[in-house]
Design an enzyme around this catalytic site. Sequence first.
Site: not given
Ligand SMILES: Cc1ncc(COP(=O)(O)O)c(C=O)c1O
Length: 398
Positions: A130, A211, A246
């Site tokens: 990511w 993660d 999500k």
């Molecule tokens: C792989 C991954 N890790 C962490 C996140 C963190 O999401 P957030 O900071 O919106 O909770 C995302 C969000 O797209 C993600 O795709």
Amino acid sequence: MFEHISRLDPDPILGLMAQYRADPYPQKVDLGVGVFRDLLGNTPILDCVRRAETEVIAAQTTKSYVSAAGREEFNGLVEELVLGEGHPARRERRARTVQAPGGCGALRVGAELIRVAAPATTVHVSTPTWGNHIPLLGSSGLRLARYPYYDPIAHRLEFDAMLEHLNTATAGDVVLLHACCHNPTGADLNPDQWEEVIGLCERRRLVPFLDLAYQGFSDDLTMDVAAVRRVAERLPEALIATSYSKNLGLYRERVGALIIVSESDARATAAQTHILQIARSIYSMPPDHGAAIAARIFADTPLRAAWIFELAQMQRRIQAMRALLALELRAATGGNAFDFIEHQRGMFSLLGVSSAVVGRLRDTHHIFMTQDSRMNLAGILPDNARYVAESIVAAIGA
Ligand SMILES: Cc1ncc(COP(=O)(O)O)c(C=O)c1O
């Protein structure tokens, strides 16, 4: 003060969103930004969230400060949701959980903790990963290295190459692993491969940083944390960054947590004091509203049942769109080269085409995806799947 700084390029995802919005074509398709979409193409507020939010507001008596650790009951419930009620790390008091501003906040606080505890640590990150992992972890000053993970052209894991790389890591190094629904590939380790990676971490004394942003999006809330639970059972130390953006659709409320697993109660307490100091020095304390909603849903039996039902609906919708797009691609190509889309998990897959093809899909066919050809399958709908499949074939052949 600002005369020596130049303007930066826009963030690629935000830039893509702006391009999508500006495109007047009625059949345009957004496969870019990573949010869930329902059959109408909307990113809805979950029903359980609406109900919990009403209850939270009715019960709230103050807006006074919380603490750097956030809500205690949220932290306990997160730990239970992720590790399970009777997990040995919890029984032995080797785990601590601190609320954070979303998964991003948890990843960043985790990185800062690693830097305080062991500044020379290298964090090994998958290729591809990511996009935000690199700035989130790298900005803390930690050294990053990349391990091979997935071949986007052959559409398969590079598991042997991954092990070979990790076998050269230095004792104490950290390995960032996607707990499930790997972003951007949708390709996860199977249970045997997880066991091999855990065994390697044990032998080489590596520390997993998991993660967990998509719990419930691959199979269900329990199956999706099987690897996390194994890691926390077999290894003396681990970090876990969780996100409820999500699976509760609480994107803008910024709800997440950092769980750390340590060798003993005393070490876990010491690490926790550092996490709290890090939080205090960056944002002081996490936002409360989303965590209050999440805690209510986790703790209340009817709300939790409603959540599990809605989460399964989201999971099934994405899997159904994966199957539909693969079917349409089989029809459009007369072959099964895109069947991998059906078998991968979570919101994303890499189409595995050049940036020129991505550009043609955007400019000629009004289909938007990131430059690396990552598709958000939640952007596929029953009435655009054929158009997307035919456009992919046309753009590749052009
Ligand atoms: C792989 C991954 N890790 C962490 C996140 C963190 O999401 P957030 O900071 O919106 O909770 C995302 C969000 O797209 C993600 O795709």
